[in-house]
Design an enzyme around this catalytic site. Structure first.
Site, short mmCIF file in Angstrom:
data_model
loop_
_atom_site.label_atom_id
_atom_site.label_comp_id
_atom_site.label_asym_id
_atom_site.label_seq_id
_atom_site.Cartn_x
_atom_site.Cartn_y
_atom_site.Cartn_z
N ARG A 47 4.64 4.55 -8.40
CA ARG A 47 4.29 3.94 -8.00
C ARG A 47 5.10 2.25 -8.75
O ARG A 47 5.17 1.04 -8.13
CB ARG A 47 3.32 2.62 -7.02
CG ARG A 47 3.04 1.26 -6.74
CD ARG A 47 1.40 2.04 -6.03
NE ARG A 47 0.67 0.72 -5.38
CZ ARG A 47 -0.04 -0.52 -6.09
NH1 ARG A 47 0.01 -0.23 -7.67
NH2 ARG A 47 0.40 -1.37 -5.48
N ILE A 60 2.96 -6.84 -3.64
CA ILE A 60 2.99 -4.82 -3.26
C ILE A 60 2.11 -4.66 -2.47
O ILE A 60 0.94 -5.11 -3.88
CB ILE A 60 3.25 -4.09 -4.70
CG1 ILE A 60 3.73 -3.24 -4.23
CG2 ILE A 60 2.83 -4.56 -5.74
CD1 ILE A 60 4.52 -1.64 -5.50
N SER A 61 1.69 -3.93 -1.89
CA SER A 61 0.33 -3.98 -1.17
C SER A 61 -0.90 -3.16 -2.12
O SER A 61 -0.45 -2.46 -2.69
CB SER A 61 0.26 -3.25 0.43
OG SER A 61 1.69 -4.96 1.05
N HIS A 62 -2.19 -2.86 -1.90
CA HIS A 62 -2.69 -2.28 -2.39
C HIS A 62 -2.52 -1.09 -2.06
O HIS A 62 -1.94 -0.56 -1.03
CB HIS A 62 -4.99 -2.50 -1.94
CG HIS A 62 -4.98 -3.70 -2.05
ND1 HIS A 62 -4.46 -4.96 -1.55
CD2 HIS A 62 -5.68 -3.72 -2.53
CE1 HIS A 62 -5.25 -5.12 -2.49
NE2 HIS A 62 -6.28 -4.88 -3.47
#
Ligand code: SAH
Length: 216
Positions: free
Chosen positions: A39, A66-68
């Site tokens: 990530r 960027i999403s959780h």
């Protein structure tokens, strides 16, 4: 050149995935895929690598995030791609969710409406050898030229369910879309039966950046 995925990164990632496992929000196969995707390499600024392995959203430029990781785990598990399935993602953003779907064996098509992000992420995925078809355009319209799709995943908060996305689902297909106004959304799953009939279920509250209807 892309950055490196060192033992230290892998260790931080394993710890994050262990935390996500405790939350009981995703199946083992989804978490295994997330363990394989570095990530931190999807962060535009490598100075924030530590933050990549905390369960937080993070700014990626152009006013987007960027999403959780927990949200990516949850949405990926709802989509649960089988190998070779054609999946449309709305909101490419950093490309991280795209990469997780590819890791799960999907053939991924993804749309982003911020040109800067589209260009940057296309370059990044190419460099990383991640094969996905990225389009610059408006996710409200879907991708009629490549429809129909087995599944469609929307990664921004939509004020309503766009009809083109329903139309571009195969019979037996599934749409996962956070729906809501005012900053919070309900995670809605729309299943299209073989006879084309639709059923809906709701899976908790989330906070996404909005699925925008205008240019910027
Ligand atoms: N899947 C991304 C999440 C990014 S946030 C990731 O893993 O990083 C949501 C993204 O949706 C943003 O990049 C935003 O620019 C994009 N977006 C917003 N409205 C859109 C629209 N109408 N069509 C396509 N993308 C859109």
């Amino acid at each position: 050149m892309t950055g490196q995925d060192t033992y230290r990164h892998k260790g931080l990632r394993r710890r994050l995935i262990d935390e996500l496992r405790e939350l009981n929000i995703a199946d083992a196969r989804t978490l295994e895929a997330m363990l394989e995707v570095p990530r931190h390499l999807f962060f535009p600024d490598q100075a924030f690598v530590e933050k990549a392995y905390e369960d937080i959203a993070f700014k990626i430029g152009a006013g987007q995030t960027i999403s959780h990781p927990s949200t990516v785990a949850f949405q990926s598990a709802l989509i649960s791609p089988k190998r070779g399935e054609k999946i449309l993602e709305i909101g490419t953003g950093s490309g991280y969710q795209t990469a997780v779907l590819v890791q799960l064996g999907a053939r991924v098509f993804s749309i982003e409406r911020q040109h800067e992000l589209h260009v940057r992420t296309k370059k990044l995925l190419d460099q990383m050898g991640i094969s996905a078809r990225l389009s610059f355009g408006d996710g409200y319209l879907g991708l009629p030229g490549f429809a129909p799709f087995d599944k469609i995943l929307v990664t921004a908060g939509a004020p309503f369910i766009p009809q083109p996305l329903i139309d571009q689902l195969k019979p037996g297909g599934r749409l996962v879309i956070p729906v809501g106004k005012d900053g919070t959304q309900e995670m809605v799953v729309v299943d299209k039966a073989e006879d084309g009939s639709l059923s809906q279920s709701v899976h908790g509250e989330f906070r996404f950046v909005p699925l925008l209807e205008d240019r910027n």
